[in-house]
Design an enzyme around this catalytic site. Structure first.
Site, mmCIF file in Angstrom:
data_model
loop_
_atom_site.group_PDB
_atom_site.id
_atom_site.type_symbol
_atom_site.label_atom_id
_atom_site.label_comp_id
_atom_site.label_asym_id
_atom_site.label_seq_id
_atom_site.Cartn_x
_atom_site.Cartn_y
_atom_site.Cartn_z
ATOM 1 N N THR A 130 0.878 -1.173 0.000
ATOM 2 C CA THR A 130 0.000 0.000 0.000
ATOM 3 C C THR A 130 0.914 1.221 0.000
ATOM 4 O O THR A 130 1.964 1.213 0.648
ATOM 5 C CB THR A 130 -0.926 0.040 1.237
ATOM 6 O OG1 THR A 130 -0.134 0.130 2.431
ATOM 7 C CG2 THR A 130 -1.803 -1.202 1.310
ATOM 8 N N HIS A 131 0.525 2.230 -0.741
ATOM 9 C CA HIS A 131 1.362 3.431 -0.896
ATOM 10 C C HIS A 131 2.743 3.075 -1.457
ATOM 11 O O HIS A 131 3.724 3.774 -1.197
ATOM 12 C CB HIS A 131 1.523 4.181 0.434
ATOM 13 C CG HIS A 131 0.235 4.493 1.110
ATOM 14 N ND1 HIS A 131 -0.582 5.534 0.725
ATOM 15 C CD2 HIS A 131 -0.408 3.876 2.147
ATOM 16 C CE1 HIS A 131 -1.661 5.564 1.492
ATOM 17 N NE2 HIS A 131 -1.585 4.571 2.359
ATOM 18 N N SER B 120 16.448 -1.416 -25.544
ATOM 19 C CA SER B 120 16.818 -0.054 -25.897
ATOM 20 C C SER B 120 17.588 -0.053 -27.212
ATOM 21 O O SER B 120 18.282 -1.017 -27.545
ATOM 22 C CB SER B 120 17.678 0.547 -24.785
ATOM 23 O OG SER B 120 18.333 1.716 -25.220
ATOM 24 N N LYS C 86 18.944 -3.571 -21.549
ATOM 25 C CA LYS C 86 17.620 -3.194 -21.051
ATOM 26 C C LYS C 86 16.500 -4.005 -21.688
ATOM 27 O O LYS C 86 16.545 -4.354 -22.853
ATOM 28 C CB LYS C 86 17.363 -1.694 -21.301
ATOM 29 C CG LYS C 86 18.260 -0.782 -20.479
ATOM 30 C CD LYS C 86 17.887 0.680 -20.660
ATOM 31 C CE LYS C 86 16.734 1.052 -19.752
ATOM 32 N NZ LYS C 86 15.518 1.350 -20.450
ATOM 33 N N GLU D 176 3.290 0.115 -21.020
ATOM 34 C CA GLU D 176 3.259 1.565 -20.879
ATOM 35 C C GLU D 176 2.216 2.176 -21.807
ATOM 36 O O GLU D 176 1.536 3.149 -21.444
ATOM 37 C CB GLU D 176 4.649 2.141 -21.146
ATOM 38 C CG GLU D 176 5.656 1.765 -20.058
ATOM 39 C CD GLU D 176 7.093 2.061 -20.429
ATOM 40 O OE1 GLU D 176 7.954 2.001 -19.541
ATOM 41 O OE2 GLU D 176 7.363 2.348 -21.620
ATOM 42 N N TYR E 233 -32.484 16.636 -33.787
ATOM 43 C CA TYR E 233 -31.193 16.399 -34.405
ATOM 44 C C TYR E 233 -30.430 17.711 -34.574
ATOM 45 O O TYR E 233 -30.993 18.728 -34.957
ATOM 46 C CB TYR E 233 -31.337 15.717 -35.768
ATOM 47 C CG TYR E 233 -29.990 15.371 -36.378
ATOM 48 C CD1 TYR E 233 -29.326 14.222 -35.992
ATOM 49 C CD2 TYR E 233 -29.374 16.222 -37.286
ATOM 50 C CE1 TYR E 233 -28.076 13.913 -36.507
ATOM 51 C CE2 TYR E 233 -28.126 15.926 -37.810
ATOM 52 C CZ TYR E 233 -27.484 14.762 -37.419
ATOM 53 O OH TYR E 233 -26.245 14.461 -37.932
ATOM 54 N N GLN F 124 -22.640 14.708 -35.583
ATOM 55 C CA GLN F 124 -21.702 14.126 -36.544
ATOM 56 C C GLN F 124 -20.305 14.021 -35.936
ATOM 57 O O GLN F 124 -19.531 13.139 -36.305
ATOM 58 C CB GLN F 124 -21.665 14.977 -37.817
ATOM 59 C CG GLN F 124 -20.777 14.425 -38.923
ATOM 60 C CD GLN F 124 -20.956 15.197 -40.212
ATOM 61 O OE1 GLN F 124 -22.071 15.295 -40.744
ATOM 62 N NE2 GLN F 124 -19.880 15.778 -40.722
#
Length: 484
Positions: free
Chosen positions: A155-156, A275, A281, A288, A315, A320
């Site tokens: 938590t946190h 990378s 890496k 992401e 309408y 649109q």
């Protein structure tokens, strides 16, 4: 002066006549998405006109034959038009002659476009639903494999209590299950037919709205003609449900990014990259992007809400601009859900690393406090004892010393040392948390069974919805073939 002014007026009129306003108004390119839907709506409407005796069978047969030809040639072959609806009608008239215009009897583009949007959105939502089921299945499979794999819980972002990989995955299964439910509920309100509402005030022709709804696979008719043609709350509800799903995915992605950073999970190379300059890496790129989709979806909700806010009945051309928010969101969230499911299904969980980390930060402290409370101490006093111990070493000796200080007597007066040692062990700590919904293997097994039952029920619901649409499509095709 007068002649110059007149000439300038002519130039000004020439400059703006037939100019950018035409292209600005046109949605023909964007309408490619509902091209097939419009053809089906045209077919159902034409069949109904024939059945009601409003247009003769021969003319309807010619119209339906033209629609089949237009479908074969595709959206790209349509003539220029303000939108796909006008372009298809023009293409029919080019093939049939003026009688082709009878296909538009007893309807407006207003109810036509509303029907096409709902028709296509149904398919998109069903595909999105299928991806949620795939993600839930992947989460259940990981849970089944790791009911006893202890891991740290936070938590946190601070070490809090040990849990299991299964407990973590099923927490997300529960959330995605609710996302599935929201989409199913949205689908029910999408699947209502506005066709026959005309511009907004109905029609003087004696049409059968229930029949076109049946041919198009809608569950019911939207009764009020003004509501039928102008309402777009179904778009907003669907986009909101997708945004909520995207938010769930964002949390899942963030957890996996953090876990990968700490070595708690090894992501498949199919869902990571290296990378361009640093060869050591392994970046969780796809996650992401999944995380970022939540921002796009939330923006779509805001954009759509703002477009719809304060629009007068019935309408308005603003509508649109509304639909693209839903199309873009359903595409992005569906893809993100597929990626999340694939990432979960192919990830490896290093059990030794997780077990070593499970006890970090004195994560079993709450279990020790619970043990003291269960043996007669007020929980707040037990909390104080363990809090002091946490600052001094977080082991049995530290707890015993803190107890002497706070209680003025030996820890053994209240609890057996072996029980404290067990409470300090992450695996034992997890096993002791066997209350409903807890991380203990026995509790997780119950959760997993419920998750699988819910998944099976939702799979049946999805199959039934898909079968219903397929049956309607086959029924409409059979009716069309009777005229062609």
């Amino acid at each position: 002066m007068d002649e110059e002014g007149s000439d300038e007026g002519v130039v000004r009129r020439d400059r703006f006549s037939g100019g950018p306003a035409r292209s600005f108004l046109s949605s023909l390119a964007a309408d490619e998405r509902i091209f097939e839907a419009d053809l089906e709506v045209d077919r159902a409407h034409a069949v109904m006109l024939a059945e009601c005796g409003i247009v003769d069978d021969e003319t309807v047969g010619e119209i339906l034959t033209a629609l089949d030809a237009i479908e074969v040639e595709g959206h790209a072959a349509l003539p220029d038009g303000e939108d796909v609806h006008e372009a298809i009608e023009t293409a029919v008239i080019e093939r049939v002659g003026p009688d082709g215009g009878k296909m538009h009897t007893a309807r407006s583009r207003n109810d036509e476009v509303a029907t096409c949007i709902r028709y296509r959105l149904r398919e998109d939502v069903l595909e999105a639903l299928e991806t949620t089921l795939g993600l839930r299945e992947a989460l259940c499979e990981v849970a089944a494999e790791h009911t006893e794999t202890v891991m740290p819980g936070y938590t946190h972002l601070q070490p809090a209590q040990p849990i299991t990989v299964a407990h973590w995955t099923l927490s997300y299964e529960s959330a995605v299950r609710r996302d599935t439910a929201r989409l199913l509920e949205a689908y029910a309100r999408i699947n209502e037919s506005p066709l026959g509402g005309a511009a907004f005030a109905g029609t003087t022709f004696d049409i059968d709205r229930e029949r076109t709804a049946e041919l198009l696979g809608f569950d019911s008719v939207i009764e009020n003609s003004m509501d039928a043609s102008s309402s777009r709350d179904f778009l907003l509800e669907t986009t909101q449900a997708l945004s909520t799903l995207a938010t769930t995915l964002s949390g899942l992605a963030e957890d996996l990014v953090v876990f990968a950073n700490r070595g708690f999970v090894d992501l498949s190379d199919d869902y990571a990259s290296t990378s361009s300059i640093m060869p050591q890496k392994k970046n969780p790129d796809t996650l992401e992007l999944v995380r970022a989709i939540a921002g796009d979806a939330a923006g779509a909700v805001q954009g759509l809400t703002t477009t719809l806010k304060g629009l007068p009945r019935a309408y308005n051309r603003d509508l649109q601009r509304a639909t693209s928010h839903a199309w873009e969101t359903v595409d992005a969230v569906r893809e993100a859900t597929e990626v999340a499911a694939g990432t979960v299904a192919t990830a490896d969980w290093p059990e030794d690393v997780l077990a070593d980390a499970a006890g970090e930060g004195f994560s079993t402290a709450t279990g020790v406090a619970d043990l003291l409370a269960a043996n007669g101490l007020p929980f707040r006093t037990a909390h104080e004892v363990v809090a002091i111990a946490a600052e001094r070493g977080a082991d049995y000796d530290a707890i015993a010393a803190a107890a002497e200080e706070v209680l003025g007597e030996s820890l053994e007066t209240y609890v057996d040392p072996d029980a404290v040692a067990a409470a300090l062990d992450p695996t034992e700590s997890v096993a002791s948390r066997d209350s409903q919904g807890g991380p203990a293997p026995v509790a997780v097994e119950t959760q997993l069974e419920a998750a699988r039952d819910a998944l099976a029920a939702d799979e049946e619901s999805l199959e039934a919805l898909e079968a219903s649409l397929e049956t309607a499509h086959e029924t409409l095709r059979a009716e069309v073939n009777g005229y062609v």
